[in-house]
Write a protein that holds these residues in place. Structure first.
Motif, PDB file in Angstrom:
ATOM      1  N   GLY A 144       8.148  -0.491   0.517  1.00 50.61           N
ATOM      2  CA  GLY A 144       7.314  -1.654  -0.126  1.00 50.61           C
ATOM      3  C   GLY A 144       6.437  -1.115  -1.203  1.00 50.61           C
ATOM      4  O   GLY A 144       5.483  -1.894  -1.656  1.00 50.61           O
ATOM      5  N   ASN A 248      11.330 -11.707  -0.442  1.00 48.45           N
ATOM      6  CA  ASN A 248      10.332 -10.954   0.429  1.00 48.45           C
ATOM      7  C   ASN A 248       9.922  -9.667   0.265  1.00 48.45           C
ATOM      8  O   ASN A 248       9.225  -8.999   0.739  1.00 48.45           O
ATOM      9  CB  ASN A 248      10.814 -11.327   1.815  1.00 48.45           C
ATOM     10  CG  ASN A 248      10.855 -12.583   1.910  1.00 48.45           C
ATOM     11  OD1 ASN A 248       9.843 -13.372   1.859  1.00 48.45           O
ATOM     12  ND2 ASN A 248      11.941 -13.162   2.702  1.00 48.45           N
ATOM     13  N   TYR A 249      10.899  -9.074  -0.722  1.00 52.54           N
ATOM     14  CA  TYR A 249      10.297  -7.735  -1.323  1.00 52.54           C
ATOM     15  C   TYR A 249      10.063  -7.546  -2.681  1.00 52.54           C
ATOM     16  O   TYR A 249      10.909  -7.428  -3.481  1.00 52.54           O
ATOM     17  CB  TYR A 249      11.684  -6.899  -0.788  1.00 52.54           C
ATOM     18  CG  TYR A 249      12.149  -6.668   0.686  1.00 52.54           C
ATOM     19  CD1 TYR A 249      11.718  -6.015   1.369  1.00 52.54           C
ATOM     20  CD2 TYR A 249      13.092  -7.994   1.294  1.00 52.54           C
ATOM     21  CE1 TYR A 249      12.143  -5.944   2.841  1.00 52.54           C
ATOM     22  CE2 TYR A 249      13.420  -7.866   2.497  1.00 52.54           C
ATOM     23  CZ  TYR A 249      12.804  -7.009   3.251  1.00 52.54           C
ATOM     24  OH  TYR A 249      13.140  -6.886   4.653  1.00 52.54           O
ATOM     25  N   PRO A 250       8.653  -7.542  -2.788  1.00 52.04           N
ATOM     26  CA  PRO A 250       8.245  -7.700  -4.257  1.00 52.04           C
ATOM     27  C   PRO A 250       8.407  -6.191  -5.032  1.00 52.04           C
ATOM     28  O   PRO A 250       8.444  -5.870  -6.214  1.00 52.04           O
ATOM     29  CB  PRO A 250       6.667  -8.095  -4.193  1.00 52.04           C
ATOM     30  CG  PRO A 250       6.405  -7.236  -2.802  1.00 52.04           C
ATOM     31  CD  PRO A 250       7.584  -7.640  -1.922  1.00 52.04           C
ATOM     32  N   LYS A 254       8.836  -5.291  -9.146  1.00 53.13           N
ATOM     33  CA  LYS A 254       7.646  -4.481  -9.652  1.00 53.13           C
ATOM     34  C   LYS A 254       8.109  -3.301 -10.546  1.00 53.13           C
ATOM     35  O   LYS A 254       7.089  -2.936 -11.329  1.00 53.13           O
ATOM     36  CB  LYS A 254       6.642  -4.353  -8.686  1.00 53.13           C
ATOM     37  CG  LYS A 254       5.391  -3.484  -9.287  1.00 53.13           C
ATOM     38  CD  LYS A 254       4.384  -4.404 -10.121  1.00 53.13           C
ATOM     39  CE  LYS A 254       4.046  -5.493 -10.089  1.00 53.13           C
ATOM     40  NZ  LYS A 254       3.067  -6.026 -11.154  1.00 53.13           N
ATOM     41  N   GLU A 280      -1.247  -2.159  -6.501  1.00 56.13           N
ATOM     42  CA  GLU A 280      -1.011  -3.550  -6.374  1.00 56.13           C
ATOM     43  C   GLU A 280      -0.090  -3.858  -5.280  1.00 56.13           C
ATOM     44  O   GLU A 280      -0.420  -4.550  -4.397  1.00 56.13           O
ATOM     45  CB  GLU A 280      -0.219  -4.209  -7.479  1.00 56.13           C
ATOM     46  CG  GLU A 280      -0.144  -5.809  -7.426  1.00 56.13           C
ATOM     47  CD  GLU A 280       0.497  -6.399  -8.725  1.00 56.13           C
ATOM     48  OE1 GLU A 280       1.311  -7.051  -8.660  1.00 56.13           O
ATOM     49  OE2 GLU A 280       0.583  -5.859  -9.726  1.00 56.13           O
ATOM     50  N   LEU A 281       1.190  -2.786  -5.143  1.00 54.27           N
ATOM     51  CA  LEU A 281       2.111  -3.075  -3.820  1.00 54.27           C
ATOM     52  C   LEU A 281       1.238  -2.546  -2.702  1.00 54.27           C
ATOM     53  O   LEU A 281       1.746  -2.862  -1.651  1.00 54.27           O
ATOM     54  CB  LEU A 281       3.167  -2.380  -4.197  1.00 54.27           C
ATOM     55  CG  LEU A 281       3.989  -2.937  -5.383  1.00 54.27           C
ATOM     56  CD1 LEU A 281       5.199  -1.881  -5.772  1.00 54.27           C
ATOM     57  CD2 LEU A 281       4.726  -4.181  -4.929  1.00 54.27           C
ATOM     58  N   THR A 284      -0.305  -4.759  -0.187  1.00 54.79           N
ATOM     59  CA  THR A 284       0.587  -5.869   0.170  1.00 54.79           C
ATOM     60  C   THR A 284       0.760  -5.634   1.812  1.00 54.79           C
ATOM     61  O   THR A 284       1.075  -4.660   2.384  1.00 54.79           O
ATOM     62  CB  THR A 284       1.706  -6.136  -0.338  1.00 54.79           C
ATOM     63  OG1 THR A 284       2.555  -4.932  -0.226  1.00 54.79           O
ATOM     64  CG2 THR A 284       1.405  -6.375  -1.908  1.00 54.79           C
ATOM     65  N   PRO A 285       0.898  -6.927   2.661  1.00 52.30           N
ATOM     66  CA  PRO A 285       1.231  -6.557   4.135  1.00 52.30           C
ATOM     67  C   PRO A 285       2.882  -6.282   3.834  1.00 52.30           C
ATOM     68  O   PRO A 285       2.881  -5.586   5.334  1.00 52.30           O
ATOM     69  CB  PRO A 285       1.313  -8.171   4.403  1.00 52.30           C
ATOM     70  CG  PRO A 285       0.348  -9.062   3.595  1.00 52.30           C
ATOM     71  CD  PRO A 285       0.693  -8.242   2.196  1.00 52.30           C
ATOM     72  N   VAL A 286       3.670  -6.381   3.122  1.00 49.47           N
ATOM     73  CA  VAL A 286       4.848  -5.976   3.093  1.00 49.47           C
ATOM     74  C   VAL A 286       4.729  -4.529   3.200  1.00 49.47           C
ATOM     75  O   VAL A 286       5.574  -3.776   3.914  1.00 49.47           O
ATOM     76  CB  VAL A 286       5.672  -6.496   2.005  1.00 49.47           C
ATOM     77  CG1 VAL A 286       7.200  -5.884   1.888  1.00 49.47           C
ATOM     78  CG2 VAL A 286       5.957  -7.892   1.806  1.00 49.47           C
ATOM     79  N   THR A 678      -0.973  -8.766  11.691  1.00 44.64           N
ATOM     80  CA  THR A 678      -1.139  -9.519  10.214  1.00 44.64           C
ATOM     81  C   THR A 678      -1.768 -10.896  10.068  1.00 44.64           C
ATOM     82  O   THR A 678      -2.700 -11.165   8.999  1.00 44.64           O
ATOM     83  CB  THR A 678       0.301  -9.397   9.286  1.00 44.64           C
ATOM     84  OG1 THR A 678       0.849  -8.036   9.381  1.00 44.64           O
ATOM     85  CG2 THR A 678       0.087  -9.965   7.965  1.00 44.64           C
TER      86      THR A 678
END
Length: 715
Positions: A144, A248-250, A254, A280-281, A284-286, A678
């Protein structure tokens, strides 16, 4: 000796060459933990202070080169601010820049896996020589995040934007031939010649035959794309990556953003862009979920190895009883992974079906170039189809995979026990029947346990190893060892109706049944849960599992847990069953299935489903996505919490991975316990209160209430 520490050393070789040698003491692999990063800083200080050096050779003292950063140190970043995260990446970025700017050429000898930060340090070197047994890659998007030590900057400048994006976005490990073709490495050598070739490459650079200064200029300069080329290239790449990664996978998208934003910048400025993207990543919760999955998997692997060490003997010969699709799948997996197996059935037609299944799976591997016809023949020859028990006295483990009928299993298990040696482990692939109940038919229940594979066997990673009340540690250890040999993820659980995975799956299906009863469109529920991350919604999943199988399992669960799982209404699933609509196995269930051009069942909607269920459902009602998700997930969450509290499963980590590997629970959510952490137990409690009227499966457990009161989380 120029510099020495417990992580790395720098020595002076003949020809005024220095060797930077990574060898982290007390560890089986090299990694860039904070200790190693600190020592690399000091080693570079020493190199810069040493006079008369003409070149640097970078090597590893481990079978792998460097596996990357220490992932356990990542977890502290998730609650940190951007400045602290940039500090995490900044120190080693400074190290790699200093390495790249040494006043003489550098060559790295990549002897094994060089992944993540381990490959990024290679990119900072001028020349890269790779062993034929090594692999390289930047797998950070699997966690992630994105590469944080120059990977998004140096790699596209070395191998081009398209290739670099493909490498980073897919997180794939690259073999030597692919790395050489792409230009990521300069030479490939056999392991015994690696050092010699690396030194020869370095000496060529020292002698001016290879231009290391041009290499550095290329890595430190803007990408060679004009505005028009860049616009066209990045538009196409971004569309492709976004489509492949999904919403769902940024991280993969990025990566493209960072490369595009930094395309016209020099090294220092581009690294700033990368650091901002990483920060930034990382919050994230991911990222928290995917790093959690990685760490949970390490824990699971460690526990499985621990069990294997306790096994009294190696599994060198196996057997499977029942040669249908499941038995054939087990035989294939065992033989393919190097454990010869006897495949017994009571009739030749069964054996033919099992061999057909194994043959089909092997033929696919040959078709895709992953196996030669000769290798396929060897694997098939290690499957011994038989109608008798001949040779069963030499088998180390027998897996029973006959029809899911208690009387049949009792008879088969009792008969088999008389044909095997006193220490052979007997395991049942049952998905619902109690291991303690099945053990009643046996004289040696201590040698008996469950070994529950998931269908299709070759594709599903999970194996539940179920210990009954009388199952010995020896039986569990040998069964886990066999699962390990088969390349499976073994989770050891205690006996109860449905064991772990099916026990928590059926409350989820019950949530679906209640939604449909109350007027929800089954298609709408499927779409909401698929958007939430499930690979398929509950109606589609039931069709794939098999509606006849689902109805049978639901009866077992209702009998085992009547207060929560015995429903007082006829379900839509039962209506499908009564009308002989069993799902994909007979081409019609909630959906109708027609084979596409590749021979795979393609689902289509049929109005007949609505017609069949109209008398048992309320008037069509629109439910919000939030209510559908809560009504589906709460029963699964509370049941999983009960399993943990009852000791059916030992840890939240194992429970979460069982659902990921056994059901395809969305990895970017990390598992049910990770999801509850989460969103917060306060959120779960509010949803529980809202839907309390739906029954006991929506009530918080005592353990959940205690955690809520104490402000605790599962991780």
């Amino acid at each position: 000796m120029i510099y020495q520490s417990d992580a790395l050393t720098v020595t002076r070789l003949d020809g005024d060459i220095a060797e930077l040698h990574f060898d982290l003491q007390g560890e089986s692999v090299n990694k860039f933990d904070q200790n190693t990063v600190g020592h690399l800083t000091k080693a570079l200080d020493a190199l810069e202070a040493e006079s008369g050096l003409r070149g640097l050779l970078v090597t590893s003292g481990k079978p792998v080169f460097i596996v990357g950063a220490d992932i356990t140190e990542f977890t502290s970043l998730f609650g940190a601010g951007a400045d602290e995260i940039k500090g995490f990446t900044g120190l080693n970025n400074a190290n790699f820049n200093r390495l790249q700017n040494l006043p003489y050429p550098s060559t790295v000898a990549i002897n094994g896996f060089a992944l993540g930060g381990g490959f990024e340090v290679c990119l900072a070197c001028d020349f890269r020589v790779m062993s034929t047994v090594a692999k390289v890659g930047l797998p950070e998007t699997k966690l992630g995040i994105l590469p944080g030590w120059g990977g998004t900057v140096r790699l596209p400048r070395i191998i081009g934007v398209d290739e670099a994006v493909m490498w980073i976005a897919t997180a794939a490990e690259q073999r030597p031939d692919a790395a050489l073709k792409a230009g990521a490495v300069d030479a490939v050598a056999a392991p015994e010649q690696l050092r010699e070739v690396a030194l020869a490459t370095l000496n060529n650079a020292i002698d001016g035959k290879l231009d290391y200064v041009a290499r550095r200029t290329q890595k430190s300069s803007p990408l060679p794309l004009n505005d028009t080329e860049a616009m066209m290239a990045f538009f196409t790449i971004k569309q492709m990556v976004a489509q492949q990664a999904g919403r769902n996978y940024p991280a993969p998208v990025k990566v493209v953003d960072c490369i595009e934003q930094a395309r016209g910048m020099d090294l220092e400025a581009a690294l700033e862009v990368e650091a901002a993207g990483f920060a930034e990543l990382a919050v994230t919760p991911v990222a928290a979920a995917l790093v959690g999955v990685f760490l949970n998997d390490q824990l699971l692997g460690k526990k499985a190895k621990g069990w294997e060490k306790r096994a009294d003997k190696k599994v060198e010969q196996a057997a499977v009883l029942g040669a249908g699709i499941m038995g054939g799948g087990i035989a294939y997996q065992s033989a393919y992974k190097g454990v010869p197996i006897k495949m017994k059935d009571i009739n030749q037609a069964g054996l033919d079906l099992g061999l057909k299944e194994a043959n089909k799976l092997l033929a696919k591997r040959v078709e895709r170039g992953r196996m030669s016809p000769g290798q396929m023949g060897e694997v098939l020859n290690s499957i011994d189809p038989t109608l008798t028990y001949g040779g069963f006295e030499d088998v180390d483990i027998v897996v029973e995979a006959v029809v899911e009928n208690p009387k049949v299993k009792h008879a088969v298990l009792a008969e088999t026990e008389k044909q095997i040696s006193p220490d052979t482990v007997l395991a049942s692939n049952t998905s619902t029947i109690s291991i303690d109940f099945l053990a009643q038919a046996l004289e040696r229940p201590e040698n008996f346990c469950g070994m529950h594979f998931f269908n299709p066997v070759h594709a599903m990673p999970l194996v539940e190893v179920i210990r009954g009340e009388k199952t010995s540690d020896t039986a569990v250890a040998r069964t886990v060892a066999y699962a390990n040999k088969m390349g499976k993820k073994a989770v050891v659980v205690k006996d109860c109706p449905g064991f772990l995975v099916n026990r928590v799956l059926f409350p989820y299906f019950d949530g679906f049944s209640k939604l449909v009863r109350d007027g929800a469109d089954f298609q709408a529920v499927d779409k909401v849960m698929e958007r939430w991350g499930w690979p398929m919604g509950p109606a589609y999943l039931m069709d794939v599992v098999g509606i006849d199988t689902g109805v049978h399992a639901a009866e077992v669960m209702a009998e085992g847990f009547p207060d929560r799982m015995k429903l007082d209404f006829k379900t839509a699933t039962e209506v499908m069953f009564e009308n002989e609509r069993y799902g994909q196995k007979n081409s019609i269930g909630f959906y109708e299935y027609v084979e596409d051009k590749r021979g795979k069942p393609k689902k289509t909607v049929t109005e007949s489903t609505y017609e069949l269920i109209k008398d048992i459902v309320a008037e069509r009602t629109e439910f919000s996505d939030e209510d559908i998700i809560a009504r589906m997930m709460l029963p699964m969450a509370t049941e999983l919490a009960r399993c943990l509290e009852e000791g059916i499963v030992e840890t939240p980590a194992e429970a979460d991975l069982a659902l990921l590997y056994g059901l395809g629970f969305p990895p970017f959510r990390g598992g049910v316990f990770r999801w509850m952490d989460t969103v917060g137990l306060e959120f779960i409690a509010a949803a529980s209160e809202k839907f309390a009227h739906l029954g006991k499966s929506y009530e918080l457990t005592d353990g959940m209430k205690a955690k809520l009161a104490a402000g605790e989380t599962y991780y």
